[in-house]
Design a protein around this motif. Structure first.
Motif, PDB file in Angstrom:
ATOM      1  N   LEU A 277      -9.125 -16.230 -22.053  1.00 17.73           N
ATOM      2  CA  LEU A 277      -9.148 -14.956 -21.347  1.00 17.73           C
ATOM      3  C   LEU A 277      -9.533 -13.824 -22.291  1.00 17.73           C
ATOM      4  O   LEU A 277     -10.265 -12.901 -21.908  1.00 17.73           O
ATOM      5  N   ALA A 278      -9.071 -13.875 -23.539  1.00 25.42           N
ATOM      6  CA  ALA A 278      -9.386 -12.825 -24.509  1.00 25.42           C
ATOM      7  C   ALA A 278     -10.880 -12.746 -24.776  1.00 25.42           C
ATOM      8  O   ALA A 278     -11.423 -11.650 -24.987  1.00 25.42           O
ATOM      9  N   ARG A 279     -11.581 -13.883 -24.775  1.00 24.87           N
ATOM     10  CA  ARG A 279     -13.025 -13.857 -24.990  1.00 24.87           C
ATOM     11  C   ARG A 279     -13.743 -13.196 -23.826  1.00 24.87           C
ATOM     12  O   ARG A 279     -14.699 -12.430 -24.015  1.00 24.87           O
ATOM     13  N   ASP A 280     -13.296 -13.490 -22.602  1.00 27.24           N
ATOM     14  CA  ASP A 280     -13.888 -12.820 -21.432  1.00 27.24           C
ATOM     15  C   ASP A 280     -13.652 -11.317 -21.487  1.00 27.24           C
ATOM     16  O   ASP A 280     -14.543 -10.518 -21.174  1.00 27.24           O
ATOM     17  N   VAL A 281     -12.459 -10.935 -21.884  1.00 22.56           N
ATOM     18  CA  VAL A 281     -12.122  -9.512 -21.981  1.00 22.56           C
ATOM     19  C   VAL A 281     -12.950  -8.848 -23.072  1.00 22.56           C
ATOM     20  O   VAL A 281     -13.433  -7.722 -22.903  1.00 22.56           O
ATOM     21  N   ALA A 282     -13.146  -9.513 -24.205  1.00 23.63           N
ATOM     22  CA  ALA A 282     -13.928  -8.941 -25.299  1.00 23.63           C
ATOM     23  C   ALA A 282     -15.366  -8.675 -24.873  1.00 23.63           C
ATOM     24  O   ALA A 282     -15.959  -7.642 -25.220  1.00 23.63           O
ATOM     25  N   TYR A 283     -15.940  -9.594 -24.087  1.00 26.01           N
ATOM     26  CA  TYR A 283     -17.320  -9.378 -23.620  1.00 26.01           C
ATOM     27  C   TYR A 283     -17.376  -8.212 -22.645  1.00 26.01           C
ATOM     28  O   TYR A 283     -18.268  -7.357 -22.741  1.00 26.01           O
ATOM     29  N   LEU A 292     -11.020  -0.165 -18.158  1.00 25.28           N
ATOM     30  CA  LEU A 292     -10.129  -1.260 -17.765  1.00 25.28           C
ATOM     31  C   LEU A 292     -10.175  -2.443 -18.734  1.00 25.28           C
ATOM     32  O   LEU A 292      -9.119  -2.979 -19.103  1.00 25.28           O
ATOM     33  N   PRO A 293     -11.362  -2.926 -19.192  1.00 19.73           N
ATOM     34  CA  PRO A 293     -11.354  -4.028 -20.172  1.00 19.73           C
ATOM     35  C   PRO A 293     -10.607  -3.666 -21.452  1.00 19.73           C
ATOM     36  O   PRO A 293      -9.937  -4.516 -22.041  1.00 19.73           O
ATOM     37  N   SER A 294     -10.701  -2.389 -21.868  1.00 23.37           N
ATOM     38  CA  SER A 294      -9.976  -1.974 -23.068  1.00 23.37           C
ATOM     39  C   SER A 294      -8.473  -2.050 -22.846  1.00 23.37           C
ATOM     40  O   SER A 294      -7.714  -2.441 -23.745  1.00 23.37           O
ATOM     41  N   ARG A 295      -8.033  -1.684 -21.653  1.00 23.85           N
ATOM     42  CA  ARG A 295      -6.608  -1.772 -21.345  1.00 23.85           C
ATOM     43  C   ARG A 295      -6.137  -3.227 -21.361  1.00 23.85           C
ATOM     44  O   ARG A 295      -5.057  -3.537 -21.879  1.00 23.85           O
ATOM     45  N   LEU A 296      -6.966  -4.107 -20.805  1.00 26.87           N
ATOM     46  CA  LEU A 296      -6.612  -5.531 -20.821  1.00 26.87           C
ATOM     47  C   LEU A 296      -6.607  -6.083 -22.251  1.00 26.87           C
ATOM     48  O   LEU A 296      -5.782  -6.943 -22.597  1.00 26.87           O
ATOM     49  N   ASP A 330       0.605  -5.285 -13.916  1.00 24.29           N
ATOM     50  CA  ASP A 330       0.493  -4.877 -12.515  1.00 24.29           C
ATOM     51  C   ASP A 330      -0.271  -3.561 -12.391  1.00 24.29           C
ATOM     52  O   ASP A 330      -1.097  -3.386 -11.479  1.00 24.29           O
ATOM     53  N   ASP A 331      -0.016  -2.618 -13.302  1.00 20.69           N
ATOM     54  CA  ASP A 331      -0.733  -1.339 -13.267  1.00 20.69           C
ATOM     55  C   ASP A 331      -2.221  -1.534 -13.523  1.00 20.69           C
ATOM     56  O   ASP A 331      -3.066  -0.895 -12.876  1.00 20.69           O
ATOM     57  N   ILE A 332      -2.572  -2.433 -14.458  1.00 21.25           N
ATOM     58  CA  ILE A 332      -3.990  -2.688 -14.771  1.00 21.25           C
ATOM     59  C   ILE A 332      -4.691  -3.322 -13.581  1.00 21.25           C
ATOM     60  O   ILE A 332      -5.821  -2.949 -13.232  1.00 21.25           O
ATOM     61  N   LEU A 333      -4.025  -4.276 -12.924  1.00 17.97           N
ATOM     62  CA  LEU A 333      -4.649  -4.955 -11.781  1.00 17.97           C
ATOM     63  C   LEU A 333      -4.789  -4.035 -10.578  1.00 17.97           C
ATOM     64  O   LEU A 333      -5.678  -4.230  -9.736  1.00 17.97           O
ATOM     65  N   ALA A 334      -3.952  -3.020 -10.482  1.00 10.01           N
ATOM     66  CA  ALA A 334      -4.019  -2.083  -9.355  1.00 10.01           C
ATOM     67  C   ALA A 334      -4.964  -0.922  -9.619  1.00 10.01           C
ATOM     68  O   ALA A 334      -5.264  -0.145  -8.692  1.00 10.01           O
ATOM     69  N   ALA A 335      -5.462  -0.786 -10.847  1.00  5.89           N
ATOM     70  CA  ALA A 335      -6.315   0.348 -11.186  1.00  5.89           C
ATOM     71  C   ALA A 335      -7.677   0.224 -10.509  1.00  5.89           C
ATOM     72  O   ALA A 335      -8.279  -0.847 -10.511  1.00  5.89           O
ATOM     73  N   PRO A 336      -8.184   1.304  -9.914  1.00  3.34           N
ATOM     74  CA  PRO A 336      -9.516   1.261  -9.284  1.00  3.34           C
ATOM     75  C   PRO A 336     -10.615   1.243 -10.346  1.00  3.34           C
ATOM     76  O   PRO A 336     -10.466   1.808 -11.430  1.00  3.34           O
ATOM     77  N   THR A 337     -11.719   0.598 -10.037  1.00  5.06           N
ATOM     78  CA  THR A 337     -12.858   0.545 -10.948  1.00  5.06           C
ATOM     79  C   THR A 337     -14.142   0.356 -10.148  1.00  5.06           C
ATOM     80  O   THR A 337     -14.143  -0.295  -9.094  1.00  5.06           O
ATOM     81  N   SER A 338     -15.220   0.923 -10.654  1.00  3.38           N
ATOM     82  CA  SER A 338     -16.528   0.778 -10.011  1.00  3.38           C
ATOM     83  C   SER A 338     -17.437  -0.174 -10.772  1.00  3.38           C
ATOM     84  O   SER A 338     -18.576  -0.402 -10.376  1.00  3.38           O
ATOM     85  N   CYS A 339     -16.952  -0.734 -11.878  1.00  2.00           N
ATOM     86  CA  CYS A 339     -17.757  -1.643 -12.707  1.00  2.00           C
ATOM     87  C   CYS A 339     -17.584  -3.065 -12.210  1.00  2.00           C
ATOM     88  O   CYS A 339     -16.455  -3.542 -12.032  1.00  2.00           O
ATOM     89  N   LEU A 341     -18.236  -5.858 -13.824  1.00  2.00           N
ATOM     90  CA  LEU A 341     -17.607  -6.694 -14.840  1.00  2.00           C
ATOM     91  C   LEU A 341     -16.093  -6.503 -14.843  1.00  2.00           C
ATOM     92  O   LEU A 341     -15.337  -7.467 -14.950  1.00  2.00           O
ATOM     93  N   ALA A 342     -15.664  -5.250 -14.701  1.00  2.00           N
ATOM     94  CA  ALA A 342     -14.227  -4.976 -14.684  1.00  2.00           C
ATOM     95  C   ALA A 342     -13.577  -5.568 -13.440  1.00  2.00           C
ATOM     96  O   ALA A 342     -12.471  -6.111 -13.501  1.00  2.00           O
ATOM     97  N   ARG A 343     -14.268  -5.476 -12.305  1.00  2.00           N
ATOM     98  CA  ARG A 343     -13.718  -6.062 -11.068  1.00  2.00           C
ATOM     99  C   ARG A 343     -13.620  -7.572 -11.180  1.00  2.00           C
ATOM    100  O   ARG A 343     -12.629  -8.176 -10.753  1.00  2.00           O
ATOM    101  N   ALA A 344     -14.664  -8.188 -11.757  1.00  2.00           N
ATOM    102  CA  ALA A 344     -14.619  -9.646 -11.936  1.00  2.00           C
ATOM    103  C   ALA A 344     -13.480 -10.040 -12.862  1.00  2.00           C
ATOM    104  O   ALA A 344     -12.804 -11.059 -12.650  1.00  2.00           O
ATOM    105  N   LEU A 345     -13.260  -9.231 -13.884  1.00  2.17           N
ATOM    106  CA  LEU A 345     -12.174  -9.500 -14.805  1.00  2.17           C
ATOM    107  C   LEU A 345     -10.822  -9.362 -14.115  1.00  2.17           C
ATOM    108  O   LEU A 345      -9.913 -10.179 -14.324  1.00  2.17           O
TER     109      LEU A 345
END
Length: 427
Positions: A277-283, A292-296, A330-339, A341-345
C-alpha cells in the motif's frame, strides 16, 4: 490510439489523457517493479563510492580455526647485533592469516568383485555385489554441491557442467546432471512434509507468490511462512485453489498477504501488507497535486512506527494509539477529492479498511507487511531471470522442496544453506 480516435474525444477527455501522459513513470519505490528496472542516476549526480569521511575502518576478523601455526622469531638484535637464542621468552606482537583453498579433485574408490575357486569342490565362488555397485557412482557431497549450485547460485545445466569440469576435474553430461539433481531433490520430500505439517498447525500464516515459467508456460512460485516453517510451492495457477491445497483445510487465525483476491478469506482475520500500500501511496503522492496522498503517506508512517514498537507497549497504550489511527484514517477516507488517483487510492484503502491494523490486535505475533515472504521469493525470481524457468514440472517441484527444507532450517540461528543440503542428501 490513432488520430481519428483522438478527434472523437471530448475536451475533458483530451485533458485527462494529457495529464495521464505527464505522470511520472513508476519505479521500485512507487510500485512492485524490481529495483533493476529503475533508470540509473546521471553520473555527475551520483554519489561517490567508497568510505565516507570520518568512517571508522574495519579489518578482517581472524579465523577461529587454524590448520597450521607458524611463529616468526627474530634471530639477532638490530642494535648491538647480538644473536638471540631460540629459547628466550617471547610475546606475540601481531597475528596475520594467510588463507588458501586446497586443490580439489574427485576422490575415487574402486570396488572390485573377486572370484576364487574352492579347493575342496572346485566351485568358482564370486563375492556378492557391494553396496557401492548399486545405484549412482556419485556420493552425497557431489549431489549436495550440484543442488547448491543449481538452486542457490542459479547455474544453468551448461554452466553447472563447466563448473564441475573446471573446478573439480569431474566430467558429467547434462543428462547425468539432471538425473543427479532429481535423485537429490527426492531426499527433501520428507523434510518438506514436516514443514507443511507445521504450517497446517500455525496460528499466523504469511504468503506471497511470483510468476515463473514451467515447461514453456506461465506458472507461479508460492511461499507460505509461519514461525516454524517456510513452505515453497510450484503451481500452474495463481488461484485460491493453491492455498486450499497447501493448507489442507487448516484455517489459521490470521493471514498476512497483499490485497490480491486469491489471498483473501483463508483465515479469521487478515493483515494487508502495508508495504504494498505504501508504494501505491508514494506514486500517487508523486504524481498528484492533491493533498490526500500526502495525508495517507503520513498515516502510514505512523502505522509503521506503531508496528515497530507494538510488542513493547502496554495494552492500554496500544489500544489508544490504534484508535487514534482509526479515527485519522476515517477522516482521510471521508475527505472530498477531485483527483482520480486520490479517489482510486481511497477506494483501495476503503476495501482493505478492516485489514490495515490487524497487527495491533496481535501484539508481537503479526507483522504489518509480508516482506519476509518477498525476501524468501527473491532467490526464485533471480533464478527465473537467469535460467528463464524450468524445463519440467518435477524440476520446479523439486527445487521448491529444496528451498522449503533450507529456508525452514535457516529459521534456526547458525544453519547454513550448503550444510543443510549436505545433511539432507546424506541422511
Amino acid at each position: 490510439m490513432g488520430r481519428s480516435d483522438l478527434e472523437r474525444l471530448s475536451k475533458e477527455e483530451l485533458i485527462e489523457l494529457v495529464l495521464r501522459l505527464q505522470r511520472p513513470p513508476k519505479t521500485s519505490r512507487t510500485s512492485s517493479k524490481p529495483p533493476a528496472t529503475d533508470r540509473k542516476e546521471r553520473r555527475d549526480q551520483a554519489k561517490p563510492g567508497g568510505a565516507k569521511p570520518g568512517h571508522d575502518g574495519h579489518s578482517r576478523a581472524m579465523s577461529p580455526d587454524v590448520d597450521r601455526l607458524v611463529d616468526h622469531q627474530p634471530d639477532h638484535c638490530p642494535c648491538c647485533r647480538t644473536r638471540l637464542a631460540t629459547d628466550l621468552p617471547t610475546e606475540t606482537v601481531s597475528e596475520h592469516d594467510r588463507i588458501e583453498l586446497p586443490a580439489i579433485k574427485p576422490w575415487i574408490e574402486r570396488h572390485r568383485r573377486l572370484a576364487v575357486r574352492c579347493p575342496s569342490c572346485g566351485t568358482q565362488v564370486i563375492a556378492p555385489v557391494p553396496e557401492a555397485a548399486k545405484g549412482t557412482p556419485f556420493g552425497p557431497r557431489i549431489h549436495a554441491m550440484a543442488t547448491y549450485l543449481k538452486t542457490f547460485q542459479a547455474l544453468s545445466y551448461e554452466r553447472l557442467q563447466s563448473a564441475f569440469a573446471d573446478l573439480f576435474g569431474l566430467t558429467l553430461s547434462q543428462g547425468g546432471l539432471m538425473n543427479l539433481l532429481r535423485r537429490a531433490q527426492g531426499r527433501f520430500a520428507e523434510g518438506r512434509a514436516r514443514a507443511v505439517a507445521a504450517l497446517r498447525q500455525a496460528r499466523v500464516v504469511v504468503s506471497d507468490e511470483t510468476g515463473v515459467r514451467i515447461e514453456g508456460s506461465n506458472a507461479y512460485h508460492w511461499v507460505f511462512r509461519c514461525s516454524e516453517a517456510v513452505v515453497h510451492h510450484a503451481a500452474p495457477t495463481r488461484g485460491a485453489i493453491v492455498v486450499r491445497t497447501v493448507m489442507g483445510g487448516h484455517r489459521p487465525e490470521v493471514w498476512c498477504s497483499d490485497r490480491y483476491s486469491a489471498q483473501q478469506g483463508h483465515a479469521d482475520a487478515h493483515q494487508a501488507c502495508l508495504a504494498h500500500l505504501a508504494r501505491d501511496v508514494a506514486y500517487a503522492d508523486e504524481a498528484s497535486a492533491d493533498v490526500l496522498p500526502s495525508r495517507l503517506k503520513l498515516w502510514l508512517h505512523r502505522a509503521f512506527a506503531l508496528a515497530q514498537e507494538v510488542a513493547t507497549l502496554a495494552a492500554s497504550t496500544l489500544a489508544r494509539k490504534r484508535r487514534a489511527l482509526e479515527r485519522s484514517l476515517d477522516d482521510i477516507l471521508a475527505a472530498p477529492t477531485s483527483c482520480d488517483l486520490a479517489r482510486a487510492l481511497q477506494s483501495k484503502v476503503r476495501r482493505a479498511r478492516d485489514q490495515l491494523l490487524t497487527f495491533a490486535h496481535w501484539s508481537g505475533l503479526v507483522e504489518a507487511t509480508n516482506n519476509a515472504c518477498e525476501r524468501a521469493l527473491r532467490p526464485a525470481v533471480i533464478q527465473r531471470k537467469v535460467t528463464n524457468g524450468y524445463r519440467a514440472m518435477w524440476a520446479a517441484e523439486g527445487e521448491a522442496a529444496v528451498r522449503t527444507v533450507v529456508d525452514t532450517a535457516r529459521l534456526t540461528p547458525g544453519a547454513t544453506v550448503f550444510g543443510t543440503i549436505l545433511a539432507t542428501v546424506s541422511a
